[in-house]
Motif scaffolding. Structure first.
Motif, PDB file in Angstrom:
ATOM      1  N   THR A  54      63.014  59.471  35.082  1.00 44.35           N
ATOM      2  CA  THR A  54      63.039  58.878  36.420  1.00 44.35           C
ATOM      3  C   THR A  54      61.764  58.091  36.676  1.00 44.35           C
ATOM      4  O   THR A  54      61.801  56.955  37.183  1.00 44.35           O
ATOM      5  CB  THR A  54      63.214  59.969  37.493  1.00 44.35           C
ATOM      6  N   LEU A  55      60.627  58.665  36.329  1.00 45.06           N
ATOM      7  CA  LEU A  55      59.358  57.942  36.491  1.00 45.06           C
ATOM      8  C   LEU A  55      59.331  56.698  35.606  1.00 45.06           C
ATOM      9  O   LEU A  55      58.819  55.642  36.020  1.00 45.06           O
ATOM     10  CB  LEU A  55      58.182  58.856  36.150  1.00 45.06           C
ATOM     11  N   ALA A  56      59.874  56.814  34.394  1.00 45.60           N
ATOM     12  CA  ALA A  56      59.905  55.658  33.495  1.00 45.60           C
ATOM     13  C   ALA A  56      60.738  54.529  34.092  1.00 45.60           C
ATOM     14  O   ALA A  56      60.356  53.348  34.030  1.00 45.60           O
ATOM     15  CB  ALA A  56      60.467  56.068  32.132  1.00 45.60           C
ATOM     16  N   ASN A  57      61.877  54.863  34.688  1.00 51.77           N
ATOM     17  CA  ASN A  57      62.717  53.840  35.311  1.00 51.77           C
ATOM     18  C   ASN A  57      62.068  53.248  36.555  1.00 51.77           C
ATOM     19  O   ASN A  57      62.410  52.123  36.955  1.00 51.77           O
ATOM     20  CB  ASN A  57      64.083  54.427  35.677  1.00 51.77           C
ATOM     21  N   SER A  58      61.160  53.988  37.168  1.00 55.31           N
ATOM     22  CA  SER A  58      60.504  53.478  38.379  1.00 55.31           C
ATOM     23  C   SER A  58      59.379  52.497  38.071  1.00 55.31           C
ATOM     24  O   SER A  58      58.994  51.724  38.950  1.00 55.31           O
ATOM     25  CB  SER A  58      59.943  54.647  39.195  1.00 55.31           C
ATOM     26  N   VAL A  59      58.845  52.510  36.849  1.00 56.81           N
ATOM     27  CA  VAL A  59      57.682  51.676  36.531  1.00 56.81           C
ATOM     28  C   VAL A  59      57.949  50.188  36.750  1.00 56.81           C
ATOM     29  O   VAL A  59      57.193  49.515  37.479  1.00 56.81           O
ATOM     30  CB  VAL A  59      57.196  51.955  35.092  1.00 56.81           C
ATOM     31  N   PRO A  60      59.001  49.598  36.154  1.00 55.53           N
ATOM     32  CA  PRO A  60      59.236  48.172  36.412  1.00 55.53           C
ATOM     33  C   PRO A  60      59.585  47.884  37.857  1.00 55.53           C
ATOM     34  O   PRO A  60      59.291  46.789  38.362  1.00 55.53           O
ATOM     35  CB  PRO A  60      60.399  47.833  35.471  1.00 55.53           C
ATOM     36  N   ALA A 178      50.490  47.135  19.531  1.00 52.96           N
ATOM     37  CA  ALA A 178      50.833  46.617  20.861  1.00 52.96           C
ATOM     38  C   ALA A 178      51.734  47.560  21.633  1.00 52.96           C
ATOM     39  O   ALA A 178      52.202  47.211  22.718  1.00 52.96           O
ATOM     40  CB  ALA A 178      51.500  45.249  20.736  1.00 52.96           C
ATOM     41  N   GLN A 179      51.994  48.747  21.111  1.00 50.12           N
ATOM     42  CA  GLN A 179      52.913  49.672  21.767  1.00 50.12           C
ATOM     43  C   GLN A 179      52.149  50.687  22.606  1.00 50.12           C
ATOM     44  O   GLN A 179      51.140  51.247  22.158  1.00 50.12           O
ATOM     45  CB  GLN A 179      53.759  50.401  20.722  1.00 50.12           C
ATOM     46  N   LEU A 180      52.644  50.924  23.814  1.00 46.04           N
ATOM     47  CA  LEU A 180      52.066  51.943  24.682  1.00 46.04           C
ATOM     48  C   LEU A 180      52.533  53.325  24.237  1.00 46.04           C
ATOM     49  O   LEU A 180      53.697  53.509  23.900  1.00 46.04           O
ATOM     50  CB  LEU A 180      52.480  51.706  26.135  1.00 46.04           C
ATOM     51  N   GLY A 181      51.629  54.267  24.238  1.00 47.38           N
ATOM     52  CA  GLY A 181      51.969  55.616  23.824  1.00 47.38           C
ATOM     53  C   GLY A 181      52.842  56.336  24.829  1.00 47.38           C
ATOM     54  O   GLY A 181      52.815  56.050  26.029  1.00 47.38           O
ATOM     55  N   MET A 182      53.642  57.273  24.344  1.00 47.66           N
ATOM     56  CA  MET A 182      54.515  58.066  25.191  1.00 47.66           C
ATOM     57  C   MET A 182      53.760  59.266  25.762  1.00 47.66           C
ATOM     58  O   MET A 182      52.943  59.880  25.084  1.00 47.66           O
ATOM     59  CB  MET A 182      55.732  58.548  24.408  1.00 47.66           C
ATOM     60  N   SER A 190      56.058  56.204  29.313  1.00 46.42           N
ATOM     61  CA  SER A 190      54.867  55.773  28.583  1.00 46.42           C
ATOM     62  C   SER A 190      53.681  55.698  29.549  1.00 46.42           C
ATOM     63  O   SER A 190      53.798  55.996  30.750  1.00 46.42           O
ATOM     64  CB  SER A 190      55.110  54.402  27.941  1.00 46.42           C
ATOM     65  N   TRP A 191      52.548  55.255  29.019  1.00 45.77           N
ATOM     66  CA  TRP A 191      51.368  55.079  29.856  1.00 45.77           C
ATOM     67  C   TRP A 191      51.512  53.894  30.802  1.00 45.77           C
ATOM     68  O   TRP A 191      50.599  53.591  31.568  1.00 45.77           O
ATOM     69  CB  TRP A 191      50.129  54.927  28.991  1.00 45.77           C
ATOM     70  N   GLY A 192      52.658  53.247  30.774  1.00 46.78           N
ATOM     71  CA  GLY A 192      52.930  52.205  31.755  1.00 46.78           C
ATOM     72  C   GLY A 192      52.918  52.732  33.178  1.00 46.78           C
ATOM     73  O   GLY A 192      52.645  51.976  34.119  1.00 46.78           O
ATOM     74  N   ILE A 193      53.203  54.037  33.375  1.00 43.85           N
ATOM     75  CA  ILE A 193      53.169  54.601  34.711  1.00 43.85           C
ATOM     76  C   ILE A 193      51.754  54.533  35.280  1.00 43.85           C
ATOM     77  O   ILE A 193      51.560  54.303  36.488  1.00 43.85           O
ATOM     78  CB  ILE A 193      53.689  56.064  34.699  1.00 43.85           C
ATOM     79  N   GLY A 258      56.153  49.476  26.375  1.00 42.87           N
ATOM     80  CA  GLY A 258      56.251  50.917  26.525  1.00 42.87           C
ATOM     81  C   GLY A 258      57.596  51.507  26.193  1.00 42.87           C
ATOM     82  O   GLY A 258      57.673  52.675  25.796  1.00 42.87           O
ATOM     83  N   VAL A 259      58.691  50.735  26.326  1.00 44.34           N
ATOM     84  CA  VAL A 259      60.033  51.293  26.164  1.00 44.34           C
ATOM     85  C   VAL A 259      60.843  50.540  25.117  1.00 44.34           C
ATOM     86  O   VAL A 259      61.306  51.105  24.134  1.00 44.34           O
ATOM     87  CB  VAL A 259      60.788  51.301  27.519  1.00 44.34           C
TER      88      VAL A 259
END
Length: 356
Positions: A54-60, A178-182, A190-193, A258-259
């Motif tokens: 849910t948090l991952a889907n909220s990031v974008p 170039a990939q964000l870690g989970m 990912s660390w995109g949050i 991130g995804v």
């Protein structure tokens, strides 16, 4: 904080009314609303992995919603966040797979920067300058630029330089550097949050704690008065659309790094369009955007679990979203009509017939 709490009361009321109407619809079709909503909540927050998704889907949604909210604060209707999202995604993916030998942090930062700059210029150059110089309405220009961006991405993946051989139109996979870690295993978080939350704090500080933000809000409230006060209205319009587009581009970049890790021909889930609803529900407040984004992400994540457990179609969540949009839009329309009425009253009652 008091203003923020007062501003969030109408959106929470809209959510409550929409949920109640959804429950009545379930009862009318023979379903148990308590079971359905319980399954939806469990699907969105019932476990560590579900909560993480849910948090991952909220990031974008947070990042795109911040961009739309900022443009609304400036009195501009940037509805082209979807196209800016695609442009940012293309730029970030291109940097992610075409440049090698960079350390992790530098490679990620460069991909973010390129994605943000391309999307910011996409929103600021044509829509922004057209609005500032000739008064072209940004609803039309941002919408048309959005279509151009989407079809440009189709070309880049189907026949252009980003295409890889195969039956599925897609780009090469970005490099590991170039990939964000989970953060949570077996999830998409990912660390995109962290990037999204930091962006919300920065946008809040920019809008409410800086001279630039004060001028931006002044332009949004009354461009004529702002021009009379010596504010360069045209400049702030262009800058507002540039930053709005850059935030939408950052949303695409974070999602890719991130995804997704590569660009697909039909990867988008309509984040740019949902961001408009997120900004409206949040009353254009950066911290409200976080709450609204998590709410809509929970509807999306928990909808399938609700359908499996209770038999209620997952599309019910879209109906709830539509009711919320209607209620929030009705509230905004009412506020606009009241301001217009008060303006006429002030005009008639002012000395010499001049509005003060």
């Amino acid at each position: 904080m008091r203003n923020f709490i007062r501003g969030m009361i109408p959106p929470f009321m809209a959510i409550g009314i929409a949920v109640l109407i959804g429950a009545l619809g379930m009862l009318a079709t023979g379903h148990d609303p308590f079971q359905a909503y319980g399954a939806l909540f469990a699907g969105a927050f019932g476990s560590k992995v579900n909560f993480a998704n849910t948090l991952a889907n909220s990031v974008p949604l947070i990042l795109s919603g911040l961009g739309v909210a900022l443009s609304f604060k400036a009195g501009l209707f940037n509805i082209g966040a979807e196209g800016q999202y695609w442009i940012g995604s293309m730029g970030a993916v291109w940097i992610g797979y075409s440049i090698s030998g960079l350390p992790l942090m530098l490679h990620v930062a460069l991909a973010f920067f390129v994605g943000m700059m391309l999307a910011g210029l996409w929103a600021g150059i044509i829509p922004g300058l057209a609005k500032a110089l000739v008064g072209a309405h940004e609803v039309i220009t941002t919408m048309m630029m959005s279509y151009i961006a989407i079809y440009l991405s189709h070309y880049m993946l189907e026949n252009g330089p980003m295409m890889v051989p195969g039956y599925t139109p897609q780009s090469p996979v970005i490099l590991p550097s170039a990939q964000l870690g989970m953060i949570v295993e077996r999830s998409q978080l990912s660390w995109g949050i962290a990037v999204a939350l930091a962006a919300a704090g920065l946008v809040y500080g920019l809008i409410y704690k800086t001279t630039w933000g004060f001028r931006l809000r002044t332009v949004g409230l009354n461009p004529r008065a702002s021009r009379y006060a010596g504010i360069n209205v045209s400049l702030y319009m262009v800058l507002a659309l540039f930053i709005s587009g850059a935030l939408a581009g950052l949303a695409g970049a974070v999602q890719m790094l991130g995804v997704q890790h590569r660009l697909y021909d039909s990867f988008s889930s309509g984040y740019g369009y949902t961001a408009i609803v997120v900004a409206l529900l949040a009353n254009n407040h950066p911290f409200g955007v976080i709450l609204a984004a998590v709410f809509f992400a929970a509807l999306s994540t928990g909808g399938q679990a609700m359908q499996i457990a209770s038999g209620v179609p997952a599309h019910l969540t879209e109906m709830i979203s539509g009711i919320i949009i209607f209620l929030v839009a009705a509230k905004e329309l009412g506020s606009f009509l009241r301001r217009k009425h008060h303006g006429k009253v002030n005009l008639l009652s002012s000395k010499g017939g001049m509005k003060v």
